[in-house]
Design a protein around this motif. Structure first.
Motif, short mmCIF file in Angstrom:
data_model
loop_
_atom_site.label_atom_id
_atom_site.label_comp_id
_atom_site.label_asym_id
_atom_site.label_seq_id
_atom_site.Cartn_x
_atom_site.Cartn_y
_atom_site.Cartn_z
N LEU A 391 1.28 -1.42 0.20
CA LEU A 391 0.29 0.27 -0.32
C LEU A 391 0.59 1.24 -0.03
O LEU A 391 0.42 2.00 -0.51
N VAL A 392 1.79 1.18 1.11
CA VAL A 392 2.79 1.90 0.46
C VAL A 392 3.09 2.29 -0.53
O VAL A 392 3.53 4.02 -1.48
N ARG A 393 3.89 1.76 -1.70
CA ARG A 393 4.09 1.78 -2.59
C ARG A 393 3.03 1.92 -3.86
O ARG A 393 3.44 3.17 -4.49
N HIS A 394 1.90 1.66 -3.44
CA HIS A 394 0.74 2.01 -4.36
C HIS A 394 1.04 3.37 -4.22
O HIS A 394 0.08 4.31 -5.22
N TRP A 395 0.98 4.22 -2.52
CA TRP A 395 0.17 5.88 -1.95
C TRP A 395 1.31 6.39 -3.34
O TRP A 395 1.12 7.82 -3.87
N THR A 396 2.84 6.43 -2.74
CA THR A 396 3.48 7.33 -3.63
C THR A 396 3.73 7.20 -5.13
O THR A 396 4.83 7.86 -5.86
N THR A 397 3.24 6.05 -5.54
CA THR A 397 3.49 5.97 -7.27
C THR A 397 1.84 6.46 -7.77
O THR A 397 2.49 7.64 -8.86
N SER A 398 1.28 6.42 -7.19
CA SER A 398 0.05 7.56 -7.80
C SER A 398 -0.24 8.41 -6.73
O SER A 398 -0.88 9.39 -8.09
N ARG A 399 0.00 8.73 -5.80
CA ARG A 399 -0.20 10.16 -5.37
C ARG A 399 -1.68 10.60 -5.56
O ARG A 399 -1.47 11.87 -5.95
N PRO A 400 -2.91 10.06 -4.84
CA PRO A 400 -3.59 10.87 -4.75
C PRO A 400 -3.83 11.53 -3.76
O PRO A 400 -3.19 11.91 -3.17
N PRO A 401 -4.83 12.86 -3.87
CA PRO A 401 -5.03 13.37 -2.90
C PRO A 401 -5.33 12.82 -1.16
O PRO A 401 -5.67 12.16 -1.68
N GLY A 402 -4.27 13.76 -0.64
CA GLY A 402 -4.30 12.66 0.77
C GLY A 402 -3.25 11.93 0.85
O GLY A 402 -3.27 10.95 2.21
N TRP A 403 -2.30 11.76 0.32
CA TRP A 403 -1.56 10.10 -0.65
C TRP A 403 -0.64 10.33 0.78
O TRP A 403 -0.47 8.90 1.27
N LYS A 404 -0.11 11.50 1.48
CA LYS A 404 1.00 11.30 2.22
C LYS A 404 0.19 10.77 3.70
O LYS A 404 1.24 10.06 4.20
N ARG A 405 -0.84 11.51 3.95
CA ARG A 405 -1.79 11.26 4.86
C ARG A 405 -1.84 9.40 5.48
O ARG A 405 -1.37 8.63 6.22
N ARG A 406 -1.91 8.70 3.94
CA ARG A 406 -2.58 7.12 3.59
C ARG A 406 -1.10 6.65 3.35
O ARG A 406 -1.42 5.54 4.49
N ALA A 407 -0.24 7.20 3.61
CA ALA A 407 1.53 6.27 3.19
C ALA A 407 1.75 6.00 4.59
O ALA A 407 2.25 5.22 5.09
N LEU A 408 1.52 7.26 5.78
CA LEU A 408 2.23 7.40 7.08
C LEU A 408 1.33 6.63 7.63
O LEU A 408 1.63 5.96 8.17
N ILE A 409 -0.03 6.00 7.15
CA ILE A 409 -0.85 5.39 8.17
C ILE A 409 -0.32 3.45 8.33
O ILE A 409 0.61 2.54 8.62
N ASN A 410 -0.23 3.69 6.32
CA ASN A 410 0.43 1.91 5.82
C ASN A 410 1.37 1.25 6.57
O ASN A 410 2.61 0.81 6.74
N GLY A 411 2.55 2.82 6.58
CA GLY A 411 4.33 2.59 7.03
C GLY A 411 4.13 1.86 8.16
O GLY A 411 4.61 1.91 8.82
N THR A 412 3.51 3.31 9.29
CA THR A 412 3.34 2.74 10.27
C THR A 412 2.64 0.87 10.63
O THR A 412 3.76 0.61 11.66
N GLY A 413 2.02 0.98 10.46
CA GLY A 413 1.56 -0.42 10.20
C GLY A 413 2.30 -1.24 9.37
O GLY A 413 3.33 -2.51 10.16
N ALA A 414 3.56 -1.22 8.62
CA ALA A 414 4.22 -1.70 8.12
C ALA A 414 5.31 -2.05 9.49
O ALA A 414 6.67 -3.55 9.55
N LEU A 415 6.04 -0.82 9.62
CA LEU A 415 7.56 -1.25 10.47
C LEU A 415 6.72 -1.92 11.59
O LEU A 415 7.98 -2.19 12.43
N LEU A 416 5.30 -1.67 12.38
CA LEU A 416 5.31 -2.44 13.56
C LEU A 416 5.32 -3.09 13.86
O LEU A 416 5.18 -4.78 13.90
#
Length: 605
Positions: A391-416
């Motif tokens: 999902l992080v890869r998806h957000w950073t590639t497609s970059r829809p509105p609010g993608w940074k917040r969504r990438a942060l959520i999924n990135g935090t999930g991936a890290l944990l």
């Protein structure tokens, strides 16, 4: 128009699965019942795994149960929010395999597939073993036959799934409701009581062998993470919900997270308050049940409901793994037979393989839940991590509105989930996790080798390319092996004459007298087909015909061998019929390139 007659709707012979048609889609409550049993039932063994990991530091260490459970509940909340994003991005089913294949590439998808296979197999084994523990808590005499109980349960599940009896969400709602009410009742009544109503099980002395340090706490946390298994199931099955399917699936994911979190924290509070330590012959959940309800009929009913729900949780893998294997077969990563589906919506080869692997695990571990748990969560957290990274890869590639917040959520999930997976691996490696570390790469290698083989075969067959027109051969030959003049010979020659330009009957005999008798009978019959008799002094039937066929096929001539076979009406008589035709067909296929046909002649007895 036909007045007075209701219009009859045509119904398919194969029953519709959930999601095939709007009327058959799942509501949020039905989705919770049908897709969340694996996750909800984990409260039967997750808290107990924490207790068993902490008790090595003495009963005083059990006070750490609550903070460890709160940490697991926080991770659960992150996963629920993250999987809400997965549902939105992959409304056609956001399983780890689909996400990895779409966003991370081939190697990651192989890793996801291997981890999911391990997860599905272990779900069956762990759920059945935990169900047997719950049953033995109510009926101690069954404790000596846990493995037998598990294997009987596995056999029943396999038989049901081979028959193609699909789960119905409405049927699952009742046991799910009973389970949730029973567990919440244990928590509520347990908190209202100043002390346990009853104590069950035999006392076991506790000897502290380790200090309550970071290592013990990490082991307890990694053990308790087994309670998070099944959180991804809703994201895997978004299309089965009624429209709007994404919103319903996200709502169901939130309901699952809330229920599971409440049950885990509530049970942890009771364990912390009452200093519940492991006792012989009963589970920790059974002790809490007795503490809340006493040892009357509610105690027995609760344990039976827990057993039933754990059995149904095991059944979710029978719906998931065969479908995954069919997807892998479609991607040429498993033999194509796993993609074959019977008239009923059942991938039977996948069901059989799942049953065999689960049985092997149960026998190898003697159906011991706590020997299976170290293997359990590794594959699950690999899937968690791949889904979030995808999902992080998806957000950073497609970059829809609010993608940074969504990438942060999924990135935090991936890290944990990565951190939790590493903790699981390090703390459980010697306890059995090494099996998963070995199994996952081997499965990836197997999938890759099969895919490589199918790619090479496709290249050799010229799949996807327009071939040259077929060469036109004249004078095709059909060879018919016969024994004597009979209706069987007439049946075979009639079929052969319809197939080829030239037909020849071939008989093999070792006795000159019988050869002459066959020639005379053939002349009297005069079927218009040449008869060649091959002498076989060694009374061999197969090799003389193989040699004859090879000589006939020299020079590239198109040759077919039509072998008549007698088929009795009743199967019990099959063993009485001569099987030489099947043997001849097998040898011809192995040693020649001719067309081999079996022609049945069905008897009336």
């Amino acid at each position: 128009m036909a007045y007075g007659l209701a219009r009859r709707e045509l119904r398919p012979r194969v029953p519709l699965r959930p999601g095939e048609g709007d009327r058959h889609g799942l509501t949020s409550l039905q989705g919770l019942a049908a897709l969340s049993l694996d996750a909800l039932s984990s409260v039967a063994y997750g808290p107990e795994a924490i207790v068993l990991a902490l008790v090595v530091a003495g009963t005083g260490a059990l006070t750490a149960t609550l903070p460890i459970t709160l940490a697991i509940a926080f991770l659960l909340a992150v996963l629920v929010v993250s999987y809400g994003q997965v549902i939105a991005v992959h409304p056609d089913g956001g399983g780890a395999y689909a996400v990895a294949k779409a966003d991370l590439g081939g190697t990651a998808s192989l890793l996801a597939a291997a981890s999911l296979v391990v997860d599905y197999v272990l779900t069956v084994a762990v759920s059945l073993a935990a169900g047997a523990d719950a049953l033995a808590s109510a009926f101690p005499s069954l404790g000596r036959d846990k493995l037998l109980v598990c294997l009987i349960g596995l056999a029943l599940l396999t038989a049901v799934n081979l028959r193609g009896i699909a789960e119905s969400a409405r049927v699952l709602m009742l046991p799910t409701l009973l389970f949730v009410v029973a567990v919440l009742g244990v928590i509520l009544l347990g908190l209202l009581r100043s002390h346990p109503a009853a104590v069950v099980g035999t006392d076991q002395p506790v000897h502290a062998t380790e200090a309550l340090g970071a290592l013990v706490i990490l082991k307890a946390f990694s053990s308790g993470c087994s309670a998070l298994t099944g959180v991804e199931a809703i994201a895997n099955a978004v299309p089965t919900f009624r429209p709007p399917s994404v919103r319903r699936a996200q709502r169901t994911e939130l309901m699952l997270g809330a229920l599971l979190g409440i049950m885990l924290i509530g049970l942890a509070i009771l364990i912390h308050r009452d200093h519940v330590a492991p006792r012989g012959g009963v589970t920790v959940l059974a002790q809490l049940t007795a503490g809340a309800y006493g040892t009357g009929w509610p105690y027995y009913v609760t344990n039976l409901v827990v057993t039933l729900v754990l059995g149904l949780a095991a059944n979710t893998s029978f719906g998931g793994l065969p479908v995954l294997m069919s997807l892998l077969a479609r991607d040429h990563r498993l033999p194509h037979l796993f993609g074959l589906r019977a008239e009923r919506p059942v991938y039977r080869y996948g069901v059989v393989v799942l049953a065999l692997l689960a049985a092997l695990l149960l026998v190898a571990t003697d159906a011991d839940t706590h020997r299976l748990l170290p293997l359990f969560a590794i594959g699950v957290f690999i899937g968690f991590t791949l889904s979030q990274v995808g999902l992080v890869r998806h957000w950073t590639t497609s970059r829809p509105p609010g993608w940074k917040r969504r990438a942060l959520i999924n990135g935090t999930g991936a890290l944990l989930t990565t951190l939790a997976g590493v903790i699981l691996l390090l703390t459980k490696f010697l306890g059995g996790a090494w099996v998963v570390v070995l199994a996952v790469p081997l499965l990836m290698l197997l999938f890759a080798r099969i895919q490589r083989y199918y790619t090479a075969v496709g290249r050799e067959l010229g799949l996807g390319r327009i071939p040259q027109p077929p060469s036109r051969h004249t004078g095709s030959l059909v060879i018919v092996p016969i024994g004597e003049v009979s209706k069987l010979a007439r049946h075979a020659l009639g079929a052969a004459l319809a197939l080829g330009d030239e037909v020849v009957a071939v008989a093999v005999h070792a006795d000159p007298v019988r050869s002459r008798a066959l020639e005379e009978a053939w002349d009297r019959w005069n079927p218009g087909v040449r008869l060649d008799i091959v002498n076989s002094p060694h009374r061999s039937l197969v090799q003389p015909i193989v040699d004859y066929v090879r000589r006939a096929a020299e020079g590239g001539r198109q040759v077919a061998v039509l072998i008549p076979e007698v088929e009795p009406l009743h199967r019990r008589y099959e063993i009485l019929q001569n099987q030489r035709g099947l043997l001849l067909a097998t040898v011809l296929r192995a040693r020649t390139d001719v067309v081999v046909c079996l022609l049945p002649y069905r008897l009336k007895l």
